[in-house]
Design a protein around this motif. Structure first.
Motif, mmCIF file in Angstrom:
data_model
loop_
_atom_site.group_PDB
_atom_site.id
_atom_site.type_symbol
_atom_site.label_atom_id
_atom_site.label_comp_id
_atom_site.label_asym_id
_atom_site.label_seq_id
_atom_site.Cartn_x
_atom_site.Cartn_y
_atom_site.Cartn_z
ATOM 1 N N ILE A 160 -61.290 42.037 15.654
ATOM 2 C CA ILE A 160 -61.362 42.920 16.142
ATOM 3 C C ILE A 160 -61.452 42.399 17.686
ATOM 4 C CG2 ILE A 160 -63.321 44.972 16.319
ATOM 5 C CD1 ILE A 160 -63.684 43.882 13.209
ATOM 6 N N THR A 164 -57.628 44.250 18.544
ATOM 7 C CA THR A 164 -57.208 45.970 18.132
ATOM 8 C C THR A 164 -57.679 46.436 19.471
ATOM 9 O OG1 THR A 164 -60.202 46.030 17.664
ATOM 10 C CG2 THR A 164 -57.823 45.375 15.683
ATOM 11 N N ARG A 165 -57.837 47.976 19.507
ATOM 12 C CA ARG A 165 -58.016 49.146 20.350
ATOM 13 C C ARG A 165 -59.666 48.704 20.709
ATOM 14 N NH1 ARG A 165 -57.038 55.198 20.006
ATOM 15 N NH2 ARG A 165 -57.650 54.725 17.955
ATOM 16 N N VAL A 166 -60.453 48.499 19.544
ATOM 17 C CA VAL A 166 -61.518 49.098 20.194
ATOM 18 C C VAL A 166 -62.149 47.872 20.560
ATOM 19 C CG1 VAL A 166 -62.945 48.475 17.261
ATOM 20 C CG2 VAL A 166 -63.660 50.411 19.037
ATOM 21 N N ARG A 168 -60.462 45.704 22.352
ATOM 22 C CA ARG A 168 -59.987 45.508 23.752
ATOM 23 C C ARG A 168 -61.277 46.215 24.991
ATOM 24 N NH1 ARG A 168 -54.231 46.264 21.571
ATOM 25 N NH2 ARG A 168 -53.687 43.809 21.535
ATOM 26 N N ALA A 169 -61.344 47.417 23.869
ATOM 27 C CA ALA A 169 -62.003 48.631 24.734
ATOM 28 C C ALA A 169 -63.376 47.792 25.137
ATOM 29 C CB ALA A 169 -62.305 49.792 23.574
ATOM 30 N N ARG A 171 -64.254 44.493 25.477
ATOM 31 C CA ARG A 171 -63.700 43.740 26.531
ATOM 32 C C ARG A 171 -63.944 43.965 27.953
ATOM 33 N NH1 ARG A 171 -59.764 39.760 25.681
ATOM 34 N NH2 ARG A 171 -58.314 40.984 24.373
ATOM 35 N N ALA A 172 -63.427 45.483 28.197
ATOM 36 C CA ALA A 172 -63.178 46.068 29.564
ATOM 37 C C ALA A 172 -64.657 46.465 29.758
ATOM 38 C CB ALA A 172 -62.330 47.275 29.058
ATOM 39 N N LEU A 175 -66.797 43.903 30.845
ATOM 40 C CA LEU A 175 -66.354 43.199 32.294
ATOM 41 C C LEU A 175 -66.411 44.323 33.042
ATOM 42 C CD1 LEU A 175 -62.829 41.043 31.342
ATOM 43 C CD2 LEU A 175 -65.438 41.080 32.438
ATOM 44 N N ASP A 176 -66.454 45.266 33.270
ATOM 45 C CA ASP A 176 -66.301 46.759 34.954
ATOM 46 C C ASP A 176 -66.599 48.015 33.620
ATOM 47 O OD1 ASP A 176 -66.111 48.159 36.906
ATOM 48 O OD2 ASP A 176 -65.604 47.030 37.574
ATOM 49 N N ALA A 180 -62.904 50.903 33.227
ATOM 50 C CA ALA A 180 -63.186 51.032 32.685
ATOM 51 C C ALA A 180 -62.818 52.539 31.835
ATOM 52 C CB ALA A 180 -63.861 49.800 31.429
ATOM 53 N N PHE B 94 -60.048 43.936 35.675
ATOM 54 C CA PHE B 94 -60.678 42.710 34.435
ATOM 55 C C PHE B 94 -60.302 41.799 34.782
ATOM 56 C CE2 PHE B 94 -60.001 47.638 31.906
ATOM 57 C CZ PHE B 94 -61.053 47.658 32.818
ATOM 58 N N LEU B 97 -59.216 38.511 32.186
ATOM 59 C CA LEU B 97 -58.532 39.019 31.348
ATOM 60 C C LEU B 97 -57.308 39.115 31.660
ATOM 61 C CD1 LEU B 97 -59.790 42.266 29.797
ATOM 62 C CD2 LEU B 97 -60.434 40.206 28.866
ATOM 63 N N ILE B 105 -55.029 47.601 27.873
ATOM 64 C CA ILE B 105 -56.366 48.169 27.447
ATOM 65 C C ILE B 105 -56.081 49.731 28.133
ATOM 66 C CG2 ILE B 105 -57.983 48.390 28.689
ATOM 67 C CD1 ILE B 105 -59.066 45.817 27.759
ATOM 68 N N HIS B 108 -53.948 51.692 25.821
ATOM 69 C CA HIS B 108 -54.785 51.477 24.536
ATOM 70 C C HIS B 108 -55.407 53.656 24.221
ATOM 71 C CE1 HIS B 108 -59.249 52.775 25.134
ATOM 72 N NE2 HIS B 108 -59.822 52.009 24.297
ATOM 73 N N TYR B 113 -52.945 53.609 15.963
ATOM 74 C CA TYR B 113 -53.066 53.215 14.689
ATOM 75 C C TYR B 113 -54.875 52.964 14.592
ATOM 76 C CZ TYR B 113 -53.791 49.063 17.335
ATOM 77 O OH TYR B 113 -54.330 48.121 18.753
ATOM 78 N N LEU B 115 -58.614 51.571 12.720
ATOM 79 C CA LEU B 115 -59.043 49.961 12.772
ATOM 80 C C LEU B 115 -58.482 49.142 11.311
ATOM 81 C CD1 LEU B 115 -62.937 49.355 12.611
ATOM 82 C CD2 LEU B 115 -61.430 48.170 14.043
ATOM 83 N N ALA B 118 -54.965 47.973 11.552
ATOM 84 C CA ALA B 118 -55.117 46.973 11.839
ATOM 85 C C ALA B 118 -55.166 45.457 10.820
ATOM 86 C CB ALA B 118 -56.025 46.758 13.350
ATOM 87 N N TYR B 125 -48.918 49.124 12.284
ATOM 88 C CA TYR B 125 -50.089 48.220 13.885
ATOM 89 C C TYR B 125 -48.890 47.172 14.610
ATOM 90 C CZ TYR B 125 -52.061 44.891 15.254
ATOM 91 O OH TYR B 125 -53.376 43.410 16.008
#
Lengths: 294, 261
Positions: A160, A164-166, A168-169, A171-172, A175-176, A180, B94, B97, B105, B108, B113, B115, B118, B125
């Motif tokens: 996850i 996945t998109r969420v 990555r969100a 982690r972003a 960080l900031d 974000a 970031f 990363l 991101i 994004h 897709y 969860l 994925a 996906y």
């Protein structure tokens, strides 16, 4: 040697539990820099939900665990929404004290409803009650289940967060947060999702502890909660792999101290390690040492 | 057609009015500069436009696909989705990363897709993921960073970090791009390269760009129109030639009575 291997297995099972709880601490810290003291009580609630499923509805271990995880997910999100979200821009100490308050509220609120008595988890039957010998080492099926469930959940979590998109969100945001949000990420729902993930893991840990140690009570979260916190700090708070490594390490150390004679000192040793880590490598085992800007 | 229309935008912090009665209008495809002395409120204007601050008064209307929408007071991530993207004066990548992930991101919000798909590794996906990476790489190629997609953003040299910020802003699929001092700290060669990049991006992405910049050579070279901000108010607007000759602008930059001295 046999004794060592036996302790190793015991340590891995205990470490699994710590790791599951530590992940929740570390993810929440990573994203909003809060030590969520209420986390260990989410774990306790998970154990009670599992208990209710098994005792009153006679569900099996897996369905009970899934229900407990779902319940804890909702609880975690509710805690975040009600207690922490209004304090998003408050000082960190204010949120920290709120976390302590939520923790107390959950502990004694639960006690009000279920009484302070210790309850016995229904014992496992069939293949789950079995154990087997490998080269003189006794391994119970429950230990295998605990380790397997933990590994599966960790893999899912890594997936996850990394893919996945969420994730990555997350982690972003960690960080900031502001940048974000300006890149189109809904920060509030990302934080909420982080609580949901961490709480689900705590719920799973609660049920596993219930079936493993057979007894639960409303204050059961306190000590494992603090030890899982130590584990998160040990591995490097805010780092997901750190919580995994820290969880197993603390579980192992505790079992070894216990197994080689000094069970009275096992808690002392764990906290001594916390002190040592804070002196020698404050950022934790996997953490980068960053100088605090003043 | 006006893509971005700002009317009577005002922001007060307590008793201090940082931005007062700012009117701006950006036509489709225009490249407009926003200049002014230090502390004039340029970045505050950007923060108002992107939702970091809520305006005390005034309206901001953003037009996408012919439909105008008032965006003042909306949350930053929704304003971003409405089509406004930005870079930062002090780089806000970031840092831990990779270059690719920074862009990914930002892109994004366009990913469809959920969860479940994925998790199950559904074909949808995998396909979306592959398309996403391909689109990110395209953007990185434009800013000449495709060879460094796997590197951590913090390991890039300064000039490339600025380029990455632009790529990340583009990844959100904006109609209006706000660039906050993109050339700050760059040497003349880097600035020249950046100037080219900005013109290229505007042409090929059909973007409307609003640019804050202190480097006058860059502003005068690429901006078609310029707004000058001083003490939170627009004191002049016009073509670079008009601005260069404007008495109020010269006063704002060099102090009053410059001719008498």
């Amino acid at each position: 040697m046999e004794q060592f291997l036996q302790q190793l297995i015991n340590g891995l099972s205990l470490g699994s539990i710590y790791a599951l709880i530590a992940l929740g601490y570390t993810m929440v810290y990573g994203i909003i820099k809060l030590i969520n003291f209420a986390h260990c009580d989410v774990y306790m609630i998970g154990a009670y939900v599992g208990y209710a499923c098994m005792t009153y509805f006679h569900l099996g271990l897996l369905p009970s665990m899934l229900i407990a995880m779902a319940a804890c997910t909702l609880l975690g999100m509710a805690i975040e929404k009600i207690a922490y979200k209004p304090l998003r821009n408050a000082t960190r100490i204010a949120v920290l004290i709120t976390a302590l308050g939520v923790s107390m509220f959950l502990e004694y609120g639960t006690m009000f409803f279920v009484k302070a008595e210790v309850r016995a988890y229904p014992s496992m039957t069939g293949w789950m009650a079995q154990s087997f010998q490998v080269g003189g080492v006794n391994i119970s099926m429950l230990q295998v289940i605990i380790m397997a469930v933990t590994v599966i959940l960790m893999i899912l979590l890594q997936f996850i967060v990394k893919r996945t998109r969420v994730g990555r969100a997350m982690r972003a945001v960690s960080l900031d947060k502001d940048a974000a949000e300006l890149m189109g990420i809904n920060v509030n729902s990302t934080i909420s999702f982080t609580f949901a993930l961490g709480s689900a893991l705590a719920g799973a840990a609660g049920v596993l502890v219930g079936v493993y140690y057979n007894s639960i009570n409303p204050l059961m979260g306190m000590l494992p909660g603090i030890k899982a916190f130590v584990a998160a700090v040990f591995g490097g708070i805010g780092l997901i792999p750190g919580a995994m490594v820290g969880g197993y390490a603390i579980g192992m150390i505790e079992t070894m101290v216990d197994g080689y004679g000094n069970s009275l000192y096992k808690d002392a040793v764990v906290f001594a390690i916390l002190i040592l880590i804070l002196i020698v490598k404050p950022a934790g085992l996997l953490g980068k040492n960053t100088r605090e800007k003043v | 057609m006006a893509i971005l229309s700002v009317k009577k935008l005002t922001k007060s912090f307590g008793g201090l009015t940082a931005v007062s009665n700012v009117n701006m209008e950006l036509q489709e495809g225009e490249l407009v500069g926003l200049i002014g002395p230090n502390g004039a409120g340029k970045t505050t204007v950007f923060n108002l436009l992107t939702g970091v601050y809520e305006p005390t008064a005034g309206t901001v209307t953003l037009t996408r696909n012919g439909k105008g929408k008032e965006i003042q007071g909306m949350k930053p991530f929704n304003i971003c989705k409405a089509g406004m993207s930005r870079t930062f004066q002090n780089i806000r990548l970031f840092k831990d990363l990779t270059v690719l992930d920074n862009v990914r991101i930002a892109m994004h919000q366009n990913v469809k897709y959920g969860l479940a798909s994925a998790f199950l590794h559904l074909p949808a996906y995998a396909k979306e993921e592959a398309q996403l990476v391909e689109k990110c790489m395209e953007l990185l190629r434009i800013v000449h960073l495709d060879g460094k997609a796997g590197e951590l953003a913090s390991n890039l040299p300064y000039g490339e970090q600025r380029h990455l910020e632009i790529a990340r802003a583009l990844a959100t699929d904006p109609v209006v791009l706000l660039l906050d001092e993109p050339a700050a700290g760059m040497n003349p060669a880097e600035t020249a390269q950046l100037t080219e990049l900005i013109s290229w991006i505007r042409k090929n992405f059909q973007l409307t760009i609003l640019l804050i910049e202190h480097d006058m050579s860059l502003v005068m070279k690429i901006c078609e129109r310029i707004y000058v901000l001083d003490y939170g108010m627009i004191i002049a607007s016009g073509t670079p030639e008009e601005i260069k000759a404007d008495k109020k602008v010269i006063e704002a930059y060099l102090g009053e009575d410059v001719n008498d001295a």
